[in-house]
Design a protein around this motif. Structure first.
Motif, PDB file in Angstrom:
ATOM      1  N   GLY A  52       1.028  -1.155   0.099  1.00 23.29           N
ATOM      2  CA  GLY A  52      -0.060  -0.125   0.063  1.00 23.29           C
ATOM      3  C   GLY A  52       0.855   1.186  -0.056  1.00 23.29           C
ATOM      4  N   ASN A  53       2.266   1.039   0.143  1.00 21.38           N
ATOM      5  CA  ASN A  53       3.147   1.987   0.101  1.00 21.38           C
ATOM      6  C   ASN A  53       3.910   2.292  -1.071  1.00 21.38           C
ATOM      7  N   VAL A  54       3.580   2.958  -2.315  1.00 20.71           N
ATOM      8  CA  VAL A  54       4.255   2.726  -3.481  1.00 20.71           C
ATOM      9  C   VAL A  54       5.739   2.929  -3.395  1.00 20.71           C
ATOM     10  N   ASP A  91       5.970  -4.226  19.446  1.00 15.92           N
ATOM     11  CA  ASP A  91       6.057  -4.471  21.094  1.00 15.92           C
ATOM     12  C   ASP A  91       7.538  -5.473  21.228  1.00 15.92           C
ATOM     13  N   GLY A  92       8.536  -5.052  20.554  1.00 22.45           N
ATOM     14  CA  GLY A  92       9.677  -5.863  20.720  1.00 22.45           C
ATOM     15  C   GLY A  92       9.965  -6.975  19.934  1.00 22.45           C
ATOM     16  N   ILE A  93       9.212  -7.357  19.084  1.00 20.45           N
ATOM     17  CA  ILE A  93       9.228  -8.367  18.155  1.00 20.45           C
ATOM     18  C   ILE A  93       9.345  -8.003  16.716  1.00 20.45           C
ATOM     19  N   ARG A  94      10.396  -8.325  15.926  1.00 18.87           N
ATOM     20  CA  ARG A  94      10.716  -7.878  15.055  1.00 18.87           C
ATOM     21  C   ARG A  94      10.373  -8.953  13.586  1.00 18.87           C
ATOM     22  N   ARG A  95       9.882  -8.188  12.805  1.00 16.61           N
ATOM     23  CA  ARG A  95       9.147  -9.252  11.508  1.00 16.61           C
ATOM     24  C   ARG A  95       9.558  -8.353  10.205  1.00 16.61           C
ATOM     25  N   ALA A  96      10.020  -9.169   9.099  1.00 15.75           N
ATOM     26  CA  ALA A  96      10.152  -8.744   7.903  1.00 15.75           C
ATOM     27  C   ALA A  96       8.656  -8.693   7.285  1.00 15.75           C
ATOM     28  N   ASP A  97       7.870  -7.639   7.474  1.00 16.51           N
ATOM     29  CA  ASP A  97       6.449  -7.541   6.878  1.00 16.51           C
ATOM     30  C   ASP A  97       6.290  -6.413   5.883  1.00 16.51           C
ATOM     31  N   GLY A  98       7.254  -5.366   5.635  1.00 18.28           N
ATOM     32  CA  GLY A  98       7.159  -4.319   4.652  1.00 18.28           C
ATOM     33  C   GLY A  98       6.125  -3.317   5.205  1.00 18.28           C
ATOM     34  N   GLY A  99       6.195  -3.204   6.686  1.00 20.32           N
ATOM     35  CA  GLY A  99       5.582  -2.193   7.006  1.00 20.32           C
ATOM     36  C   GLY A  99       3.864  -2.385   7.537  1.00 20.32           C
ATOM     37  N   ARG A 100       3.412  -3.648   7.345  1.00 23.95           N
ATOM     38  CA  ARG A 100       2.059  -4.137   7.411  1.00 23.95           C
ATOM     39  C   ARG A 100       2.204  -5.366   8.310  1.00 23.95           C
ATOM     40  N   GLY A 103       1.889  -8.582   6.351  1.00 28.25           N
ATOM     41  CA  GLY A 103       2.638  -8.505   5.052  1.00 28.25           C
ATOM     42  C   GLY A 103       2.175  -8.138   4.062  1.00 28.25           C
ATOM     43  N   SER A 104       2.201  -8.683   2.700  1.00 30.85           N
ATOM     44  CA  SER A 104       1.425  -8.569   1.629  1.00 30.85           C
ATOM     45  C   SER A 104       1.918  -9.969   0.505  1.00 30.85           C
ATOM     46  N   ALA A 105       1.006  -9.937  -0.376  1.00 29.60           N
ATOM     47  CA  ALA A 105       1.203 -11.102  -1.301  1.00 29.60           C
ATOM     48  C   ALA A 105       2.444 -10.820  -2.302  1.00 29.60           C
ATOM     49  N   ARG A 106       2.903  -9.768  -2.325  1.00 31.24           N
ATOM     50  CA  ARG A 106       4.055  -9.248  -3.297  1.00 31.24           C
ATOM     51  C   ARG A 106       5.539  -9.498  -2.323  1.00 31.24           C
ATOM     52  N   LEU A 107       5.350  -9.480  -1.265  1.00 31.63           N
ATOM     53  CA  LEU A 107       6.440  -9.702  -0.255  1.00 31.63           C
ATOM     54  C   LEU A 107       6.642 -10.932   0.038  1.00 31.63           C
ATOM     55  N   GLY A 108       5.514 -11.848   0.080  1.00 34.06           N
ATOM     56  CA  GLY A 108       5.457 -13.238   0.262  1.00 34.06           C
ATOM     57  C   GLY A 108       6.120 -13.911  -1.082  1.00 34.06           C
ATOM     58  N   TYR A 109       5.562 -13.434  -2.281  1.00 34.93           N
ATOM     59  CA  TYR A 109       6.549 -14.050  -3.473  1.00 34.93           C
ATOM     60  C   TYR A 109       7.955 -13.660  -3.427  1.00 34.93           C
ATOM     61  N   ALA A 110       8.372 -12.725  -3.057  1.00 39.59           N
ATOM     62  CA  ALA A 110       9.870 -12.204  -2.881  1.00 39.59           C
ATOM     63  C   ALA A 110      10.450 -13.224  -1.703  1.00 39.59           C
ATOM     64  N   GLN A 111       9.620 -13.583  -0.512  1.00 35.20           N
ATOM     65  CA  GLN A 111      10.262 -14.255   0.233  1.00 35.20           C
ATOM     66  C   GLN A 111      10.438 -15.686  -0.305  1.00 35.20           C
ATOM     67  N   THR A 112       9.870 -16.307  -0.965  1.00 32.13           N
ATOM     68  CA  THR A 112       9.753 -17.740  -1.482  1.00 32.13           C
ATOM     69  C   THR A 112      11.192 -17.847  -2.426  1.00 32.13           C
TER      70      THR A 112
END
Length: 285
Positions: A52-54, A91-100, A103-112
């Motif tokens: 959602g953040n271009v 809350d002290g938990i670090r996640r690669a989520d793209g700011g959401r 996450g997102s479908a796009r980031l999930g594809y990159a993840q694979t």
């Protein structure tokens, strides 16, 4: 396609590197031949929902293309250079989520793609430093090392690391780490199981490292732990999901809880948003 490069922001590139990337993106056939995984991503990602953040999505794309096509990584950790700016601390938990949070479908594809090229787990600098502290100069034996990406990063921390896998990707077909043009088969020497057995036989001097050992009925993790115990091993570090997750078998966790105690957990560990893995260090009771 200079316009494509210009819309990808947030990474300082030399004019020469920008020209190289623009020329590469203009040559679709050449891109597919030299870097098929990058071509796959660029073909598919625009059809998937993003954060959602271009600007953030474009910045990720630039990092992905730059480092996946051999661009220099100042940190010598291209996986982290791609993913790091997309990490959130909630809350002290670090996640690669793209700011959401989801996450997102796009980031999930990159993840694979990134997991197949580098490793299933993300080696953040803080985690590598935590592991170095836990190992305290002891050599490491990593079993199930895949491409040896974590082993390579730990070696850069000054640790002695011997990595092994049942299917070293530079010598055997490995479905989790398939070969492709434009990527390294291994980042660190990876031996087979015979070499691993010879290394650990009657030598309890090392720390056993397991990073995403397979679940789904595989007994690899429990067998590795049992063999380590037979050799009088005393320190274990792993990156896994909790019992019932995607890694390890139940017998591994049962043996761990009966004969080991948790000494340290990395509070700075970074997981993908859709996973629940943690990094922990255990010692023999």
């Amino acid at each position: 396609m200079q316009a494509k490069i210009e819309c990808m922001t947030d990474l300082a590139l030399t004019a020469e590197r920008r020209d190289e990337l623009a020329a590469l993106l203009e040559d679709a056939q050449g891109l597919r031949s030299r870097f098929p995984k990058v071509a796959d991503y660029l073909d598919t990602a625009p059809m998937l929902s993003g954060s959602g953040n271009v600007q953030a999505d474009s910045a990720f794309d630039l990092r992905f293309v730059h480092f996946m096509t051999g661009g220099p990584a100042a940190s010598s950790n291209p996986y982290w250079d791609i993913v790091g700016p997309s990490v959130s601390d909630r809350d002290g938990i670090r996640r690669a989520d793209g700011g959401r949070p989801n996450g997102s479908a796009r980031l999930g594809y990159a993840q694979t793609i990134l997991q197949a090229v580098y490793a299933y787990a993300i080696p953040a600098p803080e985690t590598l430093a935590w592991m170095a502290d836990f190992c305290a100069g002891r050599p490491i034996v990593e079993l199930g090392a895949g491409r040896g990406y974590w082993a390579a990063q730990l070696a850069k921390q000054g640790l002695v690391v011997d990595a092994y896998d049942s299917e070293p990707p530079d010598r055997a077909e490995n479905l989790s780490f398939p070969g492709a043009a434009g990527q390294l088969d291994v980042w660190h020497p990876v031996g087979d199981l015979a070499a691993c057995s010879a290394r650990i036989s009657d030598r309890p001097d090392h720390v056993l490292f397991l990073c995403w050992p397979p679940g789904w009925g595989s007994t690899m993790a429990s067998q590795a732990l049992a063999e380590f115990e037979r050799s009088d091993g005393e320190r274990l570090v792993f990156v896994v999901e909790p019992k019932g997750g995607k890694t390890c078998d139940d017998a591994f966790f049962d043996a761990l809880n009966s004969g080991w105690r948790l000494e340290s957990q990395d509070s700075q560990y970074v997981s993908w948003w859709n996973l629940s893995d943690v990094a922990q260090g255990w010692v023999r009771r």
